[in-house]
Design a protein around this motif. Structure first.
Motif, PDB file in Angstrom:
ATOM      1  N   ALA A  14       0.783  -1.353  -0.039  1.00 52.42           N
ATOM      2  CA  ALA A  14      -0.146  -0.031   0.002  1.00 52.42           C
ATOM      3  C   ALA A  14       0.708   1.238   0.030  1.00 52.42           C
ATOM      4  N   ALA A  15       2.001   1.180   0.872  1.00 51.29           N
ATOM      5  CA  ALA A  15       2.563   2.238   0.874  1.00 51.29           C
ATOM      6  C   ALA A  15       3.624   2.643  -0.687  1.00 51.29           C
ATOM      7  N   ASP A  16       4.152   1.353  -1.245  1.00 58.43           N
ATOM      8  CA  ASP A  16       4.362   1.536  -2.301  1.00 58.43           C
ATOM      9  C   ASP A  16       3.800   2.281  -3.366  1.00 58.43           C
ATOM     10  N   ALA A  43      -7.181  -1.978  -1.591  1.00 58.09           N
ATOM     11  CA  ALA A  43      -7.349  -3.569  -1.326  1.00 58.09           C
ATOM     12  C   ALA A  43      -6.180  -3.931  -0.228  1.00 58.09           C
ATOM     13  N   CYS A  44      -5.231  -3.447  -0.225  1.00 56.72           N
ATOM     14  CA  CYS A  44      -4.025  -3.903   0.488  1.00 56.72           C
ATOM     15  C   CYS A  44      -4.496  -3.570   1.917  1.00 56.72           C
ATOM     16  N   ARG A  45      -4.968  -2.229   2.316  1.00 59.43           N
ATOM     17  CA  ARG A  45      -5.241  -1.797   3.422  1.00 59.43           C
ATOM     18  C   ARG A  45      -6.615  -2.715   4.021  1.00 59.43           C
ATOM     19  N   CYS A  62      -7.947 -11.675   0.871  1.00 62.31           N
ATOM     20  CA  CYS A  62      -6.913 -12.040   0.328  1.00 62.31           C
ATOM     21  C   CYS A  62      -6.975 -12.289  -1.056  1.00 62.31           C
ATOM     22  N   GLU A  63      -8.111 -13.006  -1.379  1.00 57.16           N
ATOM     23  CA  GLU A  63      -8.405 -13.291  -2.962  1.00 57.16           C
ATOM     24  C   GLU A  63      -8.418 -11.747  -3.860  1.00 57.16           C
ATOM     25  N   ALA A  68      -6.053  -7.313  -7.139  1.00 54.20           N
ATOM     26  CA  ALA A  68      -5.849  -6.222  -7.325  1.00 54.20           C
ATOM     27  C   ALA A  68      -4.364  -5.839  -7.541  1.00 54.20           C
ATOM     28  N   CYS A  69      -3.546  -6.623  -6.805  1.00 56.61           N
ATOM     29  CA  CYS A  69      -2.014  -6.423  -6.906  1.00 56.61           C
ATOM     30  C   CYS A  69      -1.556  -6.916  -8.138  1.00 56.61           C
TER      31      CYS A  69
END
Length: 103
Positions: A14-16, A43-45, A62-63, A68-69
């Motif tokens: 999320a930071a990246d 999505a990460c947060r 997680c899915e 999203a990643c």
């Protein structure tokens, strides 16, 4: 992988994504970057929050986060900017961690 490890990976991603988004502000993009960074960071947060609470939706979170990643990595890796490459690498690591947690 333990929850804590996946949470940390999600928060780093999320930071990246936030950093990539800030660097891309005002720049031309030939794809969905930086829009994908917004979705990926969110999505990460959300995934990190749900993993931390050990709630019933952790697997689904997680899915979704992994999807999203992967989208973010596919878009960011098409750019030569260092911040995009960092974001893509971080997104790939996060997708892998989330897939392992969802399994």
């Amino acid at each position: 992988m333990k929850n804590a490890d996946c949470i940390q990976t999600c928060l780093e991603c999320a930071a990246d994504c936030d950093h990539c988004l800030a660097k891309m502000a005002g720049m031309e993009s030939s794809n969905d970057c930086p829009a994908c960074c917004i979705d990926c960071a969110a999505a990460c947060r959300a995934c990190a929050t749900l993993l931390a609470s050990e709630g019933p939706f952790s697997r689904e979170a997680c899915e979704l986060c992994a999807k999203a990643c992967e989208r973010c990595a596919e878009n960011c890796e098409q750019h030569d900017h260092e911040h995009c490459k960092t974001c893509a690498d971080s997104s790939r690591r996060c997708a892998e961690a989330c897939r392992a947690m969802a399994a």
